[in-house]
Design a protein around this motif. Sequence first.
Motif, PDB file in Angstrom:
ATOM      1  N   VAL A   1       0.836  -1.203   0.000  1.00  0.00           N
ATOM      2  CA  VAL A   1       0.000   0.000   0.000  1.00  0.00           C
ATOM      3  C   VAL A   1       0.865   1.245   0.000  1.00  0.00           C
ATOM      4  O   VAL A   1       1.746   1.418   0.855  1.00  0.00           O
ATOM      5  N   SER A   2       0.622   2.116  -0.966  1.00  0.00           N
ATOM      6  CA  SER A   2       1.324   3.394  -1.069  1.00  0.00           C
ATOM      7  C   SER A   2       0.452   4.328  -1.899  1.00  0.00           C
ATOM      8  O   SER A   2      -0.514   3.883  -2.548  1.00  0.00           O
ATOM      9  N   PRO A   3       0.744   5.629  -1.927  1.00  0.00           N
ATOM     10  CA  PRO A   3      -0.033   6.532  -2.780  1.00  0.00           C
ATOM     11  C   PRO A   3       0.007   6.156  -4.261  1.00  0.00           C
ATOM     12  O   PRO A   3      -0.883   6.541  -5.023  1.00  0.00           O
ATOM     13  N   ALA A   4       1.008   5.386  -4.670  1.00  0.00           N
ATOM     14  CA  ALA A   4       1.103   4.978  -6.071  1.00  0.00           C
ATOM     15  C   ALA A   4       0.256   3.749  -6.389  1.00  0.00           C
ATOM     16  O   ALA A   4      -0.025   3.484  -7.557  1.00  0.00           O
ATOM     17  N   THR A   5      -0.151   3.005  -5.348  1.00  0.00           N
ATOM     18  CA  THR A   5      -0.887   1.760  -5.592  1.00  0.00           C
ATOM     19  C   THR A   5      -2.293   1.779  -5.014  1.00  0.00           C
ATOM     20  O   THR A   5      -3.052   0.831  -5.199  1.00  0.00           O
ATOM     21  N   ARG A   6      -2.650   2.851  -4.317  1.00  0.00           N
ATOM     22  CA  ARG A   6      -3.982   2.918  -3.699  1.00  0.00           C
ATOM     23  C   ARG A   6      -4.480   4.345  -3.723  1.00  0.00           C
ATOM     24  O   ARG A   6      -3.761   5.291  -3.359  1.00  0.00           O
ATOM     25  N   THR A   7      -5.733   4.527  -4.158  1.00  0.00           N
ATOM     26  CA  THR A   7      -6.321   5.858  -4.230  1.00  0.00           C
ATOM     27  C   THR A   7      -7.837   5.735  -4.162  1.00  0.00           C
ATOM     28  O   THR A   7      -8.415   4.693  -4.479  1.00  0.00           O
ATOM     29  N   LEU A   8      -8.476   6.806  -3.746  1.00  0.00           N
ATOM     30  CA  LEU A   8      -9.929   6.887  -3.862  1.00  0.00           C
ATOM     31  C   LEU A   8     -10.278   7.417  -5.242  1.00  0.00           C
ATOM     32  O   LEU A   8      -9.465   8.065  -5.911  1.00  0.00           O
ATOM     33  N   GLY A   9     -11.512   7.143  -5.666  1.00  0.00           N
ATOM     34  CA  GLY A   9     -11.979   7.636  -6.951  1.00  0.00           C
ATOM     35  C   GLY A   9     -13.472   7.856  -6.939  1.00  0.00           C
ATOM     36  O   GLY A   9     -14.177   7.377  -6.045  1.00  0.00           O
ATOM     37  N   VAL A  10     -13.954   8.583  -7.920  1.00  0.00           N
ATOM     38  CA  VAL A  10     -15.386   8.825  -8.103  1.00  0.00           C
ATOM     39  C   VAL A  10     -15.762   8.334  -9.491  1.00  0.00           C
ATOM     40  O   VAL A  10     -15.069   8.624 -10.471  1.00  0.00           O
TER      41      VAL A  10
ATOM     42  N   ASN B   1     -17.642   7.891 -13.066  1.00  0.00           N
ATOM     43  CA  ASN B   1     -18.317   8.648 -14.109  1.00  0.00           C
ATOM     44  C   ASN B   1     -18.987   7.610 -15.001  1.00  0.00           C
ATOM     45  O   ASN B   1     -18.350   7.018 -15.876  1.00  0.00           O
ATOM     46  N   VAL B   2     -20.258   7.368 -14.731  1.00  0.00           N
ATOM     47  CA  VAL B   2     -20.963   6.293 -15.426  1.00  0.00           C
ATOM     48  C   VAL B   2     -21.046   6.569 -16.922  1.00  0.00           C
ATOM     49  O   VAL B   2     -20.952   5.656 -17.747  1.00  0.00           O
ATOM     50  N   ALA B   3     -21.197   7.844 -17.303  1.00  0.00           N
ATOM     51  CA  ALA B   3     -21.343   8.185 -18.725  1.00  0.00           C
ATOM     52  C   ALA B   3     -20.120   7.773 -19.531  1.00  0.00           C
ATOM     53  O   ALA B   3     -20.237   7.318 -20.680  1.00  0.00           O
ATOM     54  N   THR B   4     -18.931   7.931 -18.955  1.00  0.00           N
ATOM     55  CA  THR B   4     -17.710   7.580 -19.679  1.00  0.00           C
ATOM     56  C   THR B   4     -17.175   6.198 -19.295  1.00  0.00           C
ATOM     57  O   THR B   4     -16.124   5.787 -19.780  1.00  0.00           O
ATOM     58  N   ARG B   5     -17.886   5.518 -18.402  1.00  0.00           N
ATOM     59  CA  ARG B   5     -17.490   4.190 -17.925  1.00  0.00           C
ATOM     60  C   ARG B   5     -16.103   4.209 -17.295  1.00  0.00           C
ATOM     61  O   ARG B   5     -15.308   3.286 -17.451  1.00  0.00           O
ATOM     62  N   THR B   6     -15.810   5.277 -16.597  1.00  0.00           N
ATOM     63  CA  THR B   6     -14.503   5.402 -15.959  1.00  0.00           C
ATOM     64  C   THR B   6     -14.666   5.749 -14.480  1.00  0.00           C
ATOM     65  O   THR B   6     -15.735   6.161 -14.028  1.00  0.00           O
ATOM     66  N   MET B   7     -13.552   5.580 -13.766  1.00  0.00           N
ATOM     67  CA  MET B   7     -13.463   5.992 -12.369  1.00  0.00           C
ATOM     68  C   MET B   7     -12.297   6.964 -12.259  1.00  0.00           C
ATOM     69  O   MET B   7     -11.157   6.619 -12.574  1.00  0.00           O
ATOM     70  N   GLN B   8     -12.625   8.185 -11.854  1.00  0.00           N
ATOM     71  CA  GLN B   8     -11.638   9.261 -11.821  1.00  0.00           C
ATOM     72  C   GLN B   8     -10.959   9.300 -10.456  1.00  0.00           C
ATOM     73  O   GLN B   8     -11.624   9.398  -9.431  1.00  0.00           O
ATOM     74  N   PRO B   9      -9.617   9.230 -10.397  1.00  0.00           N
ATOM     75  CA  PRO B   9      -8.926   9.261  -9.103  1.00  0.00           C
ATOM     76  C   PRO B   9      -9.062  10.607  -8.412  1.00  0.00           C
ATOM     77  O   PRO B   9      -9.255  11.641  -9.053  1.00  0.00           O
ATOM     78  N   VAL B  10      -8.964  10.581  -7.085  1.00  0.00           N
ATOM     79  CA  VAL B  10      -9.056  11.773  -6.246  1.00  0.00           C
ATOM     80  C   VAL B  10      -7.688  12.055  -5.641  1.00  0.00           C
ATOM     81  O   VAL B  10      -6.999  11.142  -5.180  1.00  0.00           O
ATOM     82  N   SER B  11      -7.291  13.319  -5.647  1.00  0.00           N
ATOM     83  CA  SER B  11      -6.027  13.718  -5.033  1.00  0.00           C
ATOM     84  C   SER B  11      -6.281  14.180  -3.601  1.00  0.00           C
ATOM     85  O   SER B  11      -7.018  15.142  -3.367  1.00  0.00           O
ATOM     86  N   MET B  12      -5.685  13.476  -2.641  1.00  0.00           N
ATOM     87  CA  MET B  12      -5.832  13.850  -1.242  1.00  0.00           C
ATOM     88  C   MET B  12      -4.677  14.772  -0.836  1.00  0.00           C
ATOM     89  O   MET B  12      -3.563  14.677  -1.373  1.00  0.00           O
TER      90      MET B  12
ATOM     91  N   LEU C   1     -14.809  15.683   0.901  1.00  0.00           N
ATOM     92  CA  LEU C   1     -14.620  15.583  -0.549  1.00  0.00           C
ATOM     93  C   LEU C   1     -15.929  15.873  -1.260  1.00  0.00           C
ATOM     94  O   LEU C   1     -16.964  15.258  -0.948  1.00  0.00           O
ATOM     95  N   ASP C   2     -15.915  16.817  -2.196  1.00  0.00           N
ATOM     96  CA  ASP C   2     -17.093  17.097  -3.016  1.00  0.00           C
ATOM     97  C   ASP C   2     -17.204  15.998  -4.071  1.00  0.00           C
ATOM     98  O   ASP C   2     -16.296  15.822  -4.888  1.00  0.00           O
ATOM     99  N   MET C   3     -18.314  15.270  -4.074  1.00  0.00           N
ATOM    100  CA  MET C   3     -18.469  14.133  -4.978  1.00  0.00           C
ATOM    101  C   MET C   3     -18.634  14.555  -6.434  1.00  0.00           C
ATOM    102  O   MET C   3     -18.425  13.752  -7.343  1.00  0.00           O
ATOM    103  N   THR C   4     -19.016  15.788  -6.675  1.00  0.00           N
ATOM    104  CA  THR C   4     -19.198  16.259  -8.043  1.00  0.00           C
ATOM    105  C   THR C   4     -17.891  16.772  -8.649  1.00  0.00           C
ATOM    106  O   THR C   4     -17.525  16.431  -9.772  1.00  0.00           O
ATOM    107  N   THR C   5     -17.167  17.589  -7.897  1.00  0.00           N
ATOM    108  CA  THR C   5     -15.940  18.190  -8.412  1.00  0.00           C
ATOM    109  C   THR C   5     -14.700  17.341  -8.127  1.00  0.00           C
ATOM    110  O   THR C   5     -13.647  17.591  -8.692  1.00  0.00           O
ATOM    111  N   ARG C   6     -14.798  16.392  -7.230  1.00  0.00           N
ATOM    112  CA  ARG C   6     -13.681  15.555  -6.774  1.00  0.00           C
ATOM    113  C   ARG C   6     -12.602  16.376  -6.079  1.00  0.00           C
ATOM    114  O   ARG C   6     -11.454  15.985  -6.028  1.00  0.00           O
ATOM    115  N   GLN C   7     -13.019  17.496  -5.517  1.00  0.00           N
ATOM    116  CA  GLN C   7     -12.083  18.367  -4.810  1.00  0.00           C
ATOM    117  C   GLN C   7     -12.307  18.277  -3.300  1.00  0.00           C
ATOM    118  O   GLN C   7     -13.446  18.151  -2.838  1.00  0.00           O
TER     119      GLN C   7
END
Length: 429
Positions: free
Chosen positions: A292-301, A303-314, A344-350
């Motif tokens: 486990v490290s910042p390079a191997t583990r992250t939160l994300g939100v 985006n169903v429309a693009t079928r992706t999961m966008q990482p969040v910067s903590m 964390l704002d779930m819309t802006t990922r900020q």
Amino acid sequence: MHAVPVRPTNADPVARASRGLLTAGVVLLAACGEDAPTAGNATAEATEFRRLVVTDTAPFARVFDVATAQRVDSMGGLPSRVTYLYTARGRIAFAHFQTRNQVSFIDGGVFEQAGRGVKQAPRIVGSFSDQTPIHGNYNGDMVSVHFDGSGNVRFWSEQGVAAGNTQPVLTVRTGNAHHGAGMSTVDGGFVSASIQDPANPVLPNGVVVFNRQGQEVARNTSCPGLHGLAGNAVGKLYGCADGALLVTTTGNTVNFQKLAHATDPRFGVGTVWAREGQPNFLVRMAIRGQPVSPATRTLGVTNVATRTMQPVSMPANEIDWTAEVDYTGRFALVLGRLGNLHVLDMTTRQVTGTLAGVVPPMPTAGAVLTPFIAFAQGVAYMTSPTQGRVYEIAISATGTPSLSRTMNVGGTPERIAVLGVRENRTLQR
């Protein structure tokens, strides 16, 4: 192995639960004089009809009044330590006793009835036994428990349980003993469950969907290493070793969509959080099998429309310890391993705000007692097991957190649930 649906013995369990709730409500008003409406137009804020259920490493679960912070009940003599605690809509808390093969139903004694707040003594409505209850999930009013020791997924109506109907309204079998999960759609029209992977005795590899009559209607086996599940009005998201699998319904049609990390397909999903009013999902993504490290583990939100999961910067690349999506679904609270609490704002990922050093940092060795988070409107409650505290944290409309109260509950508080009226409004007494 094909899933084998098991129908409950009653012909129409949902209707029976609804009739039971109505009947129970009539009897309650007639029998409990202390709950009769007072004369005049006396009113009270919803916080007066709100309680916290707080578990401990010892076999009891204490109940606290939110308005006064006073302990209402200790609920001692439980079968064991509570291993899982959650509520769908704040009426009943489902408590798992994994090593005792039991799930119990805790009524906090506070709820709304026809615009009027009701306050009674907390109680355990009843219990249900099956082998090794581990994960529990909810969507809408429907609660599901996966019993790893039997491979059964059992479904309850939370309102039905409040009326005394402690038998599941539906049971499906998805194979032999394995670690899995199941969930209803938000309207209760379909249920889904994990499928046991013949090549993996521990984790499933896909999802099977049933209608409310217990008939299989669809299945998908493109989710290797399935772990993690949450649902909202959009659908149900299962975590996979290579991403996530979204299950949605359109009318009588079941749809499956695979989601992947936006830039790195090595990341899979192991934990999912959601809230009924929020169309997006919060996910914990990791490269499995890596330290486990910042390079191997992250939160994300998602985006169903693009079928992706966008990482969040903590902030400062702090690795998450635990998290939860707030009552409205707009924000998520993320507790980092350094003891900092982030909004964390779930819309802006900020990240919109941080409370530094709320709890001691996560230990790097030895036993780890994890804090847990529960919500009412505009406020969060977080346990601190090593400090014997519950923190009340206000969340502003812009996502700024502030510590509003510290409850010194003693012991080693772990899991927590908010029961009662969780919306901020005025009720009749």
